[in-house]
Design a protein around this motif. Structure first.
Motif, PDB file in Angstrom:
ATOM      1  N   SER A 277       6.816   1.297   5.813  1.00  0.00           N
ATOM      2  CA  SER A 277       5.869   1.471   7.096  1.00  0.00           C
ATOM      3  C   SER A 277       4.344   1.001   6.978  1.00  0.00           C
ATOM      4  CB  SER A 277       5.094   3.235   6.619  1.00  0.00           C
ATOM      5  OG  SER A 277       3.785   3.499   6.012  1.00  0.00           O
ATOM      6  N   CYS A 278       3.441  -0.058   6.124  1.00  0.00           N
ATOM      7  CA  CYS A 278       2.847  -0.759   5.479  1.00  0.00           C
ATOM      8  C   CYS A 278       2.792  -2.247   6.111  1.00  0.00           C
ATOM      9  CB  CYS A 278       1.429  -0.539   4.873  1.00  0.00           C
ATOM     10  SG  CYS A 278       2.311  -1.404   2.875  1.00  0.00           S
ATOM     11  N   LYS A 279       3.376  -2.988   6.299  1.00  0.00           N
ATOM     12  CA  LYS A 279       4.555  -4.177   6.164  1.00  0.00           C
ATOM     13  C   LYS A 279       3.245  -4.684   5.172  1.00  0.00           C
ATOM     14  CE  LYS A 279       7.774  -2.219   8.664  1.00  0.00           C
ATOM     15  NZ  LYS A 279       9.048  -1.909   7.802  1.00  0.00           N
ATOM     16  N   LEU A 280       2.229  -4.652   4.307  1.00  0.00           N
ATOM     17  CA  LEU A 280       1.998  -5.416   3.667  1.00  0.00           C
ATOM     18  C   LEU A 280       2.836  -6.518   2.279  1.00  0.00           C
ATOM     19  CD1 LEU A 280      -1.312  -5.942   3.272  1.00  0.00           C
ATOM     20  CD2 LEU A 280      -0.872  -3.873   4.756  1.00  0.00           C
TER      21      LEU A 280
ATOM     22  N   ALA B 282       9.083  -6.641   1.462  1.00  0.00           N
ATOM     23  CA  ALA B 282       9.761  -6.656   0.389  1.00  0.00           C
ATOM     24  C   ALA B 282      10.299  -5.441  -0.878  1.00  0.00           C
ATOM     25  CB  ALA B 282       8.932  -7.324  -0.718  1.00  0.00           C
ATOM     26  N   CYS B 283       9.479  -4.028  -0.134  1.00  0.00           N
ATOM     27  CA  CYS B 283       9.633  -2.774  -0.856  1.00  0.00           C
ATOM     28  C   CYS B 283      11.241  -1.998  -0.028  1.00  0.00           C
ATOM     29  CB  CYS B 283       8.656  -2.365  -0.271  1.00  0.00           C
ATOM     30  SG  CYS B 283       8.680  -1.120   0.786  1.00  0.00           S
ATOM     31  N   THR B 284      11.150  -2.662   0.313  1.00  0.00           N
ATOM     32  CA  THR B 284      13.146  -1.740   0.930  1.00  0.00           C
ATOM     33  C   THR B 284      13.795  -2.724   1.444  1.00  0.00           C
ATOM     34  OG1 THR B 284      12.493  -2.766   3.309  1.00  0.00           O
ATOM     35  CG2 THR B 284      11.916  -0.779   2.495  1.00  0.00           C
TER      36      THR B 284
ATOM     37  N   LEU C  22       0.836  -1.535   0.063  1.00  0.00           N
ATOM     38  CA  LEU C  22       0.041   0.178  -0.237  1.00  0.00           C
ATOM     39  C   LEU C  22       0.936   1.403   0.053  1.00  0.00           C
ATOM     40  CD1 LEU C  22      -2.915  -0.928   2.841  1.00  0.00           C
ATOM     41  CD2 LEU C  22      -2.974  -0.525  -0.565  1.00  0.00           C
ATOM     42  N   CYS C  23       2.101   1.572   0.526  1.00  0.00           N
ATOM     43  CA  CYS C  23       2.958   2.720   0.899  1.00  0.00           C
ATOM     44  C   CYS C  23       4.382   2.700  -0.266  1.00  0.00           C
ATOM     45  CB  CYS C  23       3.587   2.812   2.710  1.00  0.00           C
ATOM     46  SG  CYS C  23       4.904   1.620   2.517  1.00  0.00           S
ATOM     47  N   TRP C  24       3.997   1.495  -0.914  1.00  0.00           N
ATOM     48  CA  TRP C  24       4.805   1.566  -2.218  1.00  0.00           C
ATOM     49  C   TRP C  24       4.490   1.755  -3.410  1.00  0.00           C
ATOM     50  CZ3 TRP C  24       5.376  -1.721  -6.275  1.00  0.00           C
ATOM     51  CH2 TRP C  24       6.738  -0.926  -7.327  1.00  0.00           C
ATOM     52  N   HIS C  25       5.100   2.631  -3.918  1.00  0.00           N
ATOM     53  CA  HIS C  25       4.787   2.745  -5.421  1.00  0.00           C
ATOM     54  C   HIS C  25       6.445   3.235  -6.128  1.00  0.00           C
ATOM     55  CE1 HIS C  25       3.342   5.925  -9.048  1.00  0.00           C
ATOM     56  NE2 HIS C  25       1.914   5.655  -7.977  1.00  0.00           N
TER      57      HIS C  25
HETATM   58  S1  FES Z   1       4.900  -1.455   0.588  1.00  0.00           S
HETATM   59 FE1  FES Z   1       4.750  -0.657   2.776  1.00  0.00          FE
HETATM   60  S2  FES Z   1       5.610  -1.249   3.664  1.00  0.00           S
HETATM   61 FE2  FES Z   1       6.649  -2.825   1.901  1.00  0.00          FE
END
Ligand code: FES
Ligand code: SF4
Length: 240
Positions: free
Chosen positions: A44-47, A59-61, A33-36
């Motif tokens: 932050s969302c950890k989804l 996976a986004c970081t 949700l917080c990745w684009h």
């Molecule tokens: S997409 Fe939100 S923490 Fe990775």
């Protein structure tokens, strides 16, 4: 080309790519949700939590590396993502049937995707200030999930209209203007920052409920299908 495995499938990656970038470029959706793809990750969302060589990672970081064994499609992770989505729902006032964003909302679509059928946790029912001072844009802070996408978008547009302030349950979205009001900021309705909100926190006025039920973004497609169509092609194009 270097590769890692994701749910047993070999995924190629470019040096410097994160796991989600490589997965999305290969046509595999990892919930987020917080990745684009246009912005630096916020984490932050950890989804997007996956297991890398047995350890939970975002996976986004997390950078892709040769030979990693990554698991995303597993009951344990589905359960975790369902709980995280439920937490996001109860932390804000997300009343889908009366929300202008219904059918177009990523949080609502994520709820369907992760199989959420109840809130599980007690609702916080926060009372945060609504900002209706802008003639074209409405800010309903009770629906903010603190993804920081509007902050990053506005920064990229050189306006820095939004910022997150405070910590924990006291985190708030604040507006950089002399009065702290949106109406006194540089924000314009066609700014990306005014249109990137994944939930119904930033809304363009006089557009509510214009799209009939049945024709809305998520009426017939999952968040995974929409994301692969709209976001995956942007991976690696440019980052603001
Ligand atoms: S997409 Fe939100 S923490 Fe990775
Ligand atoms: S207003 Fe929307 S885009 Fe901005 S931080 Fe909140 S949820 Fe994210």
């Amino acid at each position: 080309m270097a590769t890692f495995t994701l749910d047993g499938r070999e995924i190629p990656f470019e040096p410097g790519q994160t796991l989600i970038e490589a997965a999305m470029a290969a046509g595999i959706y990892i919930p987020h949700l917080c990745w684009h793809p246009r912005f630096e990750p916020h984490g932050s969302c950890k989804l997007c939590t996956v297991k890398v060589n047995g350890r939970l990672c975002s996976a986004c970081t997390f950078p892709a590396a040769e030979g990693q064994e990554v698991v995303s499609d597993a009951d344990e992770l589905r359960q975790l993502r369902r709980r995280l989505t439920q937490m996001l729902f109860v932390e804000g006032n997300h009343v889908c049937p009366s929300c202008e964003k219904s059918g177009q909302c990523e949080l609502q679509a994520m709820g369907y995707y992760v199989g959420m059928t109840d809130s599980h946790y007690p609702h916080f029912y926060p009372l945060r200030e609504i900002d209706a001072s802008h003639p074209q844009v409405l800010l309903d802070r009770d629906r903010c999930i603190f993804c920081e996408l509007c902050v990053r978008a506005s920064r990229a547009e050189g306006k820095n209209v939004f910022e997150l302030a405070g910590r924990g349950v006291h985190t708030r979205l604040v507006v950089n203007s002399p009065t702290g009001k949106l109406g006194d900021s540089d924000l314009e309705a066609d700014d990306l920052a005014a249109n990137i909100c994944p939930v119904g926190a930033i809304l363009i006025r006089e557009t509510a409920f214009r799209i009939p039920i049945g024709q809305r973004k998520y009426d017939h497609r999952t968040i995974a299908e929409v994301s692969l169509e709209e976001e995956a092609p942007l991976v690696g194009k440019h980052r603001d």
